[in-house]
Design a protein around this motif. Structure first.
Motif, mmCIF file in Angstrom:
data_model
loop_
_atom_site.group_PDB
_atom_site.id
_atom_site.type_symbol
_atom_site.label_atom_id
_atom_site.label_comp_id
_atom_site.label_asym_id
_atom_site.label_seq_id
_atom_site.Cartn_x
_atom_site.Cartn_y
_atom_site.Cartn_z
ATOM 1 N N SER A 335 -18.213 -45.732 -60.183
ATOM 2 C CA SER A 335 -19.313 -44.742 -60.825
ATOM 3 C C SER A 335 -18.637 -43.302 -60.618
ATOM 4 C CB SER A 335 -20.577 -44.814 -60.258
ATOM 5 O OG SER A 335 -21.459 -44.228 -61.126
ATOM 6 N N GLN A 336 -19.010 -42.663 -61.745
ATOM 7 C CA GLN A 336 -18.402 -41.363 -61.809
ATOM 8 C C GLN A 336 -19.850 -40.369 -62.419
ATOM 9 O OE1 GLN A 336 -14.804 -40.629 -63.548
ATOM 10 N NE2 GLN A 336 -13.853 -42.240 -62.496
ATOM 11 N N ARG A 337 -19.538 -39.120 -61.910
ATOM 12 C CA ARG A 337 -20.733 -38.222 -62.494
ATOM 13 C C ARG A 337 -20.145 -36.679 -62.098
ATOM 14 N NH1 ARG A 337 -26.245 -38.396 -59.357
ATOM 15 N NH2 ARG A 337 -26.426 -40.506 -60.037
ATOM 16 N N VAL A 338 -20.577 -35.759 -63.012
ATOM 17 C CA VAL A 338 -20.141 -34.389 -62.673
ATOM 18 C C VAL A 338 -21.203 -33.704 -62.330
ATOM 19 C CG1 VAL A 338 -19.391 -32.589 -64.134
ATOM 20 C CG2 VAL A 338 -18.388 -34.877 -64.778
ATOM 21 N N VAL A 339 -20.957 -32.948 -61.414
ATOM 22 C CA VAL A 339 -22.009 -31.692 -60.826
ATOM 23 C C VAL A 339 -21.472 -30.499 -61.173
ATOM 24 C CG1 VAL A 339 -22.742 -30.780 -58.669
ATOM 25 C CG2 VAL A 339 -22.395 -33.170 -58.627
ATOM 26 N N THR A 340 -22.389 -29.745 -61.961
ATOM 27 C CA THR A 340 -22.060 -28.444 -62.459
ATOM 28 C C THR A 340 -22.730 -27.385 -61.906
ATOM 29 O OG1 THR A 340 -21.681 -29.443 -64.837
ATOM 30 C CG2 THR A 340 -21.840 -26.790 -64.729
ATOM 31 N N CYS A 341 -21.925 -26.402 -61.065
ATOM 32 C CA CYS A 341 -22.366 -25.509 -60.034
ATOM 33 C C CYS A 341 -21.942 -23.999 -60.716
ATOM 34 C CB CYS A 341 -21.780 -25.213 -58.697
ATOM 35 S SG CYS A 341 -22.409 -26.738 -57.820
ATOM 36 N N ASN A 417 -17.963 -25.236 -47.910
ATOM 37 C CA ASN A 417 -19.347 -25.558 -47.453
ATOM 38 C C ASN A 417 -20.181 -24.328 -47.523
ATOM 39 O OD1 ASN A 417 -17.489 -25.096 -45.115
ATOM 40 N ND2 ASN A 417 -19.326 -24.899 -44.024
ATOM 41 N N ASP A 418 -21.444 -24.525 -47.583
ATOM 42 C CA ASP A 418 -22.318 -23.243 -47.723
ATOM 43 C C ASP A 418 -22.288 -22.238 -46.626
ATOM 44 O OD1 ASP A 418 -23.250 -24.365 -49.896
ATOM 45 O OD2 ASP A 418 -25.225 -25.301 -48.926
ATOM 46 N N THR A 419 -21.937 -22.672 -45.303
ATOM 47 C CA THR A 419 -22.092 -21.672 -44.270
ATOM 48 C C THR A 419 -20.634 -20.973 -44.362
ATOM 49 O OG1 THR A 419 -21.077 -23.259 -42.800
ATOM 50 C CG2 THR A 419 -23.511 -23.083 -42.817
ATOM 51 N N GLY A 436 -24.422 -22.605 -52.164
ATOM 52 C CA GLY A 436 -25.660 -22.990 -52.381
ATOM 53 C C GLY A 436 -26.031 -24.309 -53.441
ATOM 54 N N CYS A 437 -24.781 -24.709 -54.015
ATOM 55 C CA CYS A 437 -24.784 -25.864 -55.040
ATOM 56 C C CYS A 437 -23.793 -27.004 -54.679
ATOM 57 C CB CYS A 437 -24.398 -25.270 -56.331
ATOM 58 S SG CYS A 437 -24.426 -26.409 -57.777
ATOM 59 N N ALA A 438 -22.600 -26.768 -54.423
ATOM 60 C CA ALA A 438 -21.539 -27.613 -54.378
ATOM 61 C C ALA A 438 -21.629 -28.406 -53.154
ATOM 62 C CB ALA A 438 -20.163 -27.010 -54.245
ATOM 63 N N GLU A 439 -22.087 -28.139 -52.008
ATOM 64 C CA GLU A 439 -22.063 -28.879 -50.539
ATOM 65 C C GLU A 439 -23.078 -29.908 -50.956
ATOM 66 O OE1 GLU A 439 -23.540 -28.491 -46.216
ATOM 67 O OE2 GLU A 439 -22.555 -26.996 -46.965
ATOM 68 N N SER A 440 -24.359 -29.766 -51.403
ATOM 69 C CA SER A 440 -25.648 -30.540 -51.461
ATOM 70 C C SER A 440 -25.425 -31.292 -52.859
ATOM 71 C CB SER A 440 -26.896 -29.721 -51.742
ATOM 72 O OG SER A 440 -27.332 -29.237 -50.529
ATOM 73 N N GLY A 441 -24.703 -30.679 -53.996
ATOM 74 C CA GLY A 441 -24.305 -31.589 -55.096
ATOM 75 C C GLY A 441 -23.555 -32.639 -54.758
ATOM 76 N N ILE A 442 -22.376 -32.391 -54.164
ATOM 77 C CA ILE A 442 -21.258 -33.514 -53.758
ATOM 78 C C ILE A 442 -22.191 -34.698 -52.791
ATOM 79 C CG2 ILE A 442 -19.281 -33.999 -52.273
ATOM 80 C CD1 ILE A 442 -18.329 -31.221 -53.235
ATOM 81 N N VAL A 443 -22.828 -34.318 -51.876
ATOM 82 C CA VAL A 443 -23.451 -35.155 -50.718
ATOM 83 C C VAL A 443 -24.558 -36.001 -51.436
ATOM 84 C CG1 VAL A 443 -24.683 -35.493 -48.530
ATOM 85 C CG2 VAL A 443 -22.864 -33.802 -48.905
ATOM 86 N N ASN A 444 -25.329 -35.300 -52.176
ATOM 87 C CA ASN A 444 -26.494 -35.876 -52.583
ATOM 88 C C ASN A 444 -25.973 -36.758 -53.988
ATOM 89 O OD1 ASN A 444 -28.098 -34.585 -51.185
ATOM 90 N ND2 ASN A 444 -28.733 -33.142 -52.247
ATOM 91 N N GLY A 445 -25.075 -36.372 -54.743
ATOM 92 C CA GLY A 445 -24.458 -37.144 -55.775
ATOM 93 C C GLY A 445 -23.900 -38.401 -55.244
ATOM 94 N N PHE A 446 -23.276 -38.254 -54.376
ATOM 95 C CA PHE A 446 -22.535 -39.524 -53.910
ATOM 96 C C PHE A 446 -23.681 -40.622 -53.329
ATOM 97 C CE2 PHE A 446 -18.267 -37.486 -53.465
ATOM 98 C CZ PHE A 446 -17.546 -38.258 -54.085
#
Length: 453
Positions: A335-341, A417-419, A436-446
């Protein structure tokens, strides 16, 4: 588990039976067919193509130290197919990935969702058009040849499909080091040497072999930049990733000079020895955005490349030789998806410096590619991910065996990562992402994709 080579087959048979029962209980569909291939992508010695990875290099390459390759592994479970590909280049630009994935899907009947097409982020290789600049006519022509070679590698791997079995294991190699260092005299963070920083030493190995136990391919994953050779190097090389693959492939040909007292799990048994170029050692980059080799070189001395490649290669072989649960059963799912930040760029000025200002810029797409092989999760990300993001994914993943493959199916540059944004250094300055977007977007997306599996 360590065991003597002469009793390993009995132990492996016991492990194989237990693994088969467990996998059957999980009800995956189909039996494994696997094929692999390697295609040379070294340019002509007189091509003088520009090299990627260091802005200060203004001239084309001036020699070839070692050949560079694209490698592919194709899998089939009787219903679905998947392909994993990696080339010894700096990136996999989105337009290149798009062309390749569409052609592979159309002509080889491998769904785009089941493709991980990755770069090994080698800085001693020719530029790829669209990676970090549009490219000269010569680079564009070379990129067209690259796409043809990559397709050919997948085509050959599919043509080589045979009944097989696979297993997974991990080891440790102390070849990488966190590079985000604070310089107190100057008051800034920059590329350096930080042994206290987060660093994942895990070597992840997927082992593929025939039903008779003949090795077919190893998939290796480790988080380190391919930058043992620095900006002064003007010779084409696969650097550390290439040296690792080269050692492993020569090992299975019986050409690696390993000592008898190096341990049983580095000894090559007669049934494992292959003829030239049969075993494919496909290396992929893990979360290496903040990881450099523990030792680096200037000039033209490649001895450290070979040394670190041997360390990582030997550990990969040891891991493979300790994999006892080899299953002929597999279920493939992708499966694939795109996270836009939201995007940002740093205002111009000398670097490094203590303070930076940023301005808003275009949003950034990050492609996430999840390939499930039974309960092994290959998590592909289209960028240079810093280690703490992977560590968070490991903690929240639904699957114990989760491997992050970076520079996969696109090119989103650095993903801090955010920090990390509170310690602004090279990786943050080079990123085009707001915090504030990419870290959670990647983890939650997977995790969400895993829930669909």
């Amino acid at each position: 588990m360590r065991c003597l080579r002469f009793i390993r087959k009995w132990v492996c048979a016991v492990g194989f039976t237990a693994a088969s029962a467990a996998i059957s209980f999980a009800a995956p569909q189909g039996t494994l067919s696997v094929g692999a291939a390697r295609v040379d992508i070294t340019p002509p010695a007189d091509a003088a193509l520009p090299m990627e990875g260091y802005a200060g290099r203004k001239q084309g390459f001036q020699g070839i130290h070692d050949q560079i390759y694209v490698r592919a592994i194709v899998l089939n479970d009787g219903t679905s197919s998947a392909a994993i590909l990696a080339w010894e280049l700096i990136g996999m630009p989105a337009p290149v990935w798009q062309d390749l994935s569409q052609r592979i899907s159309k002509e080889l009947d491998i769904p785009a969702d089941n493709l991980i097409l990755a770069a090994e982020h080698v800085h001693s290789a020719p530029s790829v058009a669209g990676a970090y600049e549009k490219g000269s006519p010569a680079t564009i022509a070379y990129t067209a040849k690259l796409k043809a070679a990559a397709f050919e590698a997948v085509r050959q791997a599919k043509a080589n499909l045979q009944p097989g079995r696979f297993g997974f294991g991990t080891g440790k190699a102390y070849v990488n080091i966190n590079r985000r260092e604070y310089f107190p005299k100057d008051g800034w963070w920059w590329i350096g040497y930080n042994p206290e920083g987060p660093s994942d030493k895990t070597v992840s190995v997927l082992k593929f072999e025939s039903r008779s136990g003949k090795p077919i391919a190893l998939f290796i994953n480790y988080g380190v930049h391919g930058v043992v050779m620095g900006p002064d190097n003007l010779e084409i090389s696969g650097d550390l990733p290439g040296a690792t693959s080269r050692f492993i492939e020569r090992y299975y040909e019986g050409k690696s000079d390993t000592r008898d007292d190096a341990g049983w799990d580095l000894q090559l048994s007669p049934q494992e020895k292959t003829s030239d170029s049969q075993v494919v050692a496909l290396w992929t980059s893990g979360p290496a955005g903040d990881q450099n080799p523990i030792v680096m070189e200037n000039g033209k001395d490649f001895s450290m490349v070979d040394a670190l490649g041997r360390i990582l290669g030997e550990e990969s072989v040891r891991v493979a030789n300790n994999v006892t649960n080899m299953s002929p059963q597999i279920k493939i799912w992708g499966s694939q998806r795109v996270v836009t930040c939201p995007g940002q760029t740093v205002e111009e000025g000398h670097t490094p410096r203590a303070e930076y200002k940023f301005r808003d810029s275009d949003p950034v797409d990050i492609r996430l590619s999840l390939l499930m092989l039974n309960k092994i999760a290959l998590a592909g990300v289209s960028g240079e991910v810093l280690t703490p993001i992977f560590q968070r994914l490991q903690n929240e993943s639904l699957f114990t065996d989760t491997i992050m493959v970076t520079h996969a199916n696109g090119l989103s540059d650095y993903i801090p990562n955010d920090t990390a944004y509170s310690q602004i250094g090279y990786e943050v300055v080079s990123s085009e992402l707001k915090p504030g977007c990419a870290e959670s977007g990647i983890v939650n997306g997977f995790v969400n994709m895993m829930k669909q599996h």
